[in-house]
Design a protein around this motif. Sequence first.
Motif, PDB file in Angstrom:
ATOM      1  N   UNK A  14      -0.529 -13.834   3.446  1.00 24.83           N
ATOM      2  CA  UNK A  14       0.740 -13.118   3.619  1.00 24.83           C
ATOM      3  C   UNK A  14       1.372 -13.454   4.964  1.00 24.83           C
ATOM      4  N   UNK A  15       0.554 -13.486   6.024  1.00 28.57           N
ATOM      5  CA  UNK A  15       1.064 -13.809   7.364  1.00 28.57           C
ATOM      6  C   UNK A  15       1.653 -15.224   7.407  1.00 28.57           C
ATOM      7  N   UNK A  16       1.063 -16.131   6.620  1.00 23.45           N
ATOM      8  CA  UNK A  16       1.543 -17.520   6.588  1.00 23.45           C
ATOM      9  C   UNK A  16       2.744 -17.693   5.650  1.00 23.45           C
ATOM     10  N   UNK A  17       3.169 -16.607   4.999  1.00 19.61           N
ATOM     11  CA  UNK A  17       4.309 -16.670   4.086  1.00 19.61           C
ATOM     12  C   UNK A  17       3.991 -17.312   2.750  1.00 19.61           C
ATOM     13  N   UNK A  18       2.688 -17.402   2.411  1.00 21.47           N
ATOM     14  CA  UNK A  18       2.292 -18.067   1.168  1.00 21.47           C
ATOM     15  C   UNK A  18       2.246 -17.114  -0.021  1.00 21.47           C
ATOM     16  N   UNK A  19       2.159 -15.800   0.246  1.00 18.33           N
ATOM     17  CA  UNK A  19       2.255 -14.824  -0.846  1.00 18.33           C
ATOM     18  C   UNK A  19       3.204 -13.711  -0.409  1.00 18.33           C
ATOM     19  N   UNK A  20       3.915 -13.085  -1.365  1.00 19.86           N
ATOM     20  CA  UNK A  20       4.800 -11.973  -1.011  1.00 19.86           C
ATOM     21  C   UNK A  20       3.986 -10.735  -0.663  1.00 19.86           C
ATOM     22  N   UNK A  21       4.613  -9.775  -0.008  1.00 18.11           N
ATOM     23  CA  UNK A  21       3.921  -8.515   0.282  1.00 18.11           C
ATOM     24  C   UNK A  21       3.758  -7.739  -1.015  1.00 18.11           C
ATOM     25  N   UNK A  22       2.506  -7.418  -1.340  1.00 18.07           N
ATOM     26  CA  UNK A  22       2.181  -6.702  -2.575  1.00 18.07           C
ATOM     27  C   UNK A  22       1.172  -5.615  -2.245  1.00 18.07           C
ATOM     28  N   UNK A  23       1.214  -4.472  -2.917  1.00 16.44           N
ATOM     29  CA  UNK A  23       0.190  -3.450  -2.677  1.00 16.44           C
ATOM     30  C   UNK A  23      -1.192  -3.988  -3.059  1.00 16.44           C
ATOM     31  N   UNK A  24      -2.208  -3.664  -2.265  1.00  8.29           N
ATOM     32  CA  UNK A  24      -3.586  -4.088  -2.522  1.00  8.29           C
ATOM     33  C   UNK A  24      -4.472  -2.858  -2.681  1.00  8.29           C
TER      34      UNK A  24
END
Length: 452
Positions: free
Chosen positions: A256-266
């Motif tokens: 997420x920090x690298x912008x490779x996945x969107x922000x999603x609830x975990x």
Amino acid sequence: MRFRNLTRRREIGANSYLLEAGDHRVVLDSGMHPKMAGYGAMPDFGPLPHKSANAVLITHAHHDHIGSLPVLQRKQPNTPVLMTEITGELSSAMLHNSVNVMTKQREEESITEYPLFTHRELDEIRAQWIYRDIDRPFEIPDTNLEATMFDAGHILGSTGVLIREGSNTLFYTGDVNFEAQTICRAADFPTSGIDVMITETTRGDYARPEGFSRKNEKERLAGVIRDTHEAGGAVMIPVFALGKTQEVMMMLHELHEEGLIPEMPLYIGGLSTKITVLYDHYASRSRRSYPGFRLLDDMKMLVPRKGRKRQEIISSPRTLYALSSGMMTEHTVSNTFAQKFLDNPRNTVCFVGYTDPESPGYKIRNATPGTKIKLAKDLPAVELRARVESFDLSAHASREQIAEYIEKVKPKKLLLVHGEEPAQMWFTRRFNETIPGTEIIRPEPHQPIELW
């Protein structure tokens, strides 16, 4: 010095080994077989007389290395148990959970000998647990043996153990990883002056594809998560509560920090949360990457648990679920969650570690779309319509990495344990060619082996 394999069969299971040096006896690990139940899941402690062990050495807190420890301590009531502090704290949490699981199995599966130990007994036996630091030699009480623990890179607190008797040395790898994960750094093992080695062989029958890299696997996982998010689906990652959960959490934070996945609830499960509390407690006091980073506090995506009461986790679109167990064993969180998850073609299941061929997880990752899968005996079969992907993010070293380490050490004797028959045979064939001067031994249960 003599070695005895206390497991009931030569495979991955209830790891436990006995070293006998004159009148001195030292036990290495005390596990439970993950696929068996009752007393048959324990090691066979027959060759170890009551009240005869000088010490028990525990390498790490996974169930197949600590699950029978309270029963062993009942038979060896005054014997000190030596391990790292992190392993001790994690072991306590895992064993208390084991009592809860066994109590439930007694009711649901009529396993009359369960639970094999109680919460009260666990609290009492901790008086015999002694914590030792890595890289610092210590005497094994009431023996002429010295031991040193080395970071094994497998899970937090995991170690390999070097044992010295006079000028002779033995090294037991425990479970090892020679490449850095997201939290755990690579193993830091000795490479010289070892006469006898006892090594795990878990991945001996698995060949990594040409050009493999952990970085590529992480980026491929990110791509699958993005695809699923765009399709309006959810991602389930079956994980083990200890080790894999925390590694995956940190990896998702990185992506997420690298912008490779969107922000999603975990979402993670209850036992995973308890273990993560301990990982966070030792965030600045352990040999790890991201020192000081607290997963439960510093992860933006994590959905905190509300209260201590167990709540059913319901699938929602565009959400991540890192749920145990990693093999989706019957009635675990990942297993029951999958019942209402697998039939949605927008969803994805991402396997990131080992699944036993008899486990529900193995059935899912090897099934063709549309297959009806029975996740538990008392549940109806569910049609597999979700996407299924597998990633090599194992916490165990590859067979080539273990082989290269042993070829560097060139021990006089090498004992192959913690692996299935094909895995051990791969190592045997390779070492017969690369280190012909080393005696290769595959110890049968209870077989006494003279080490020096």
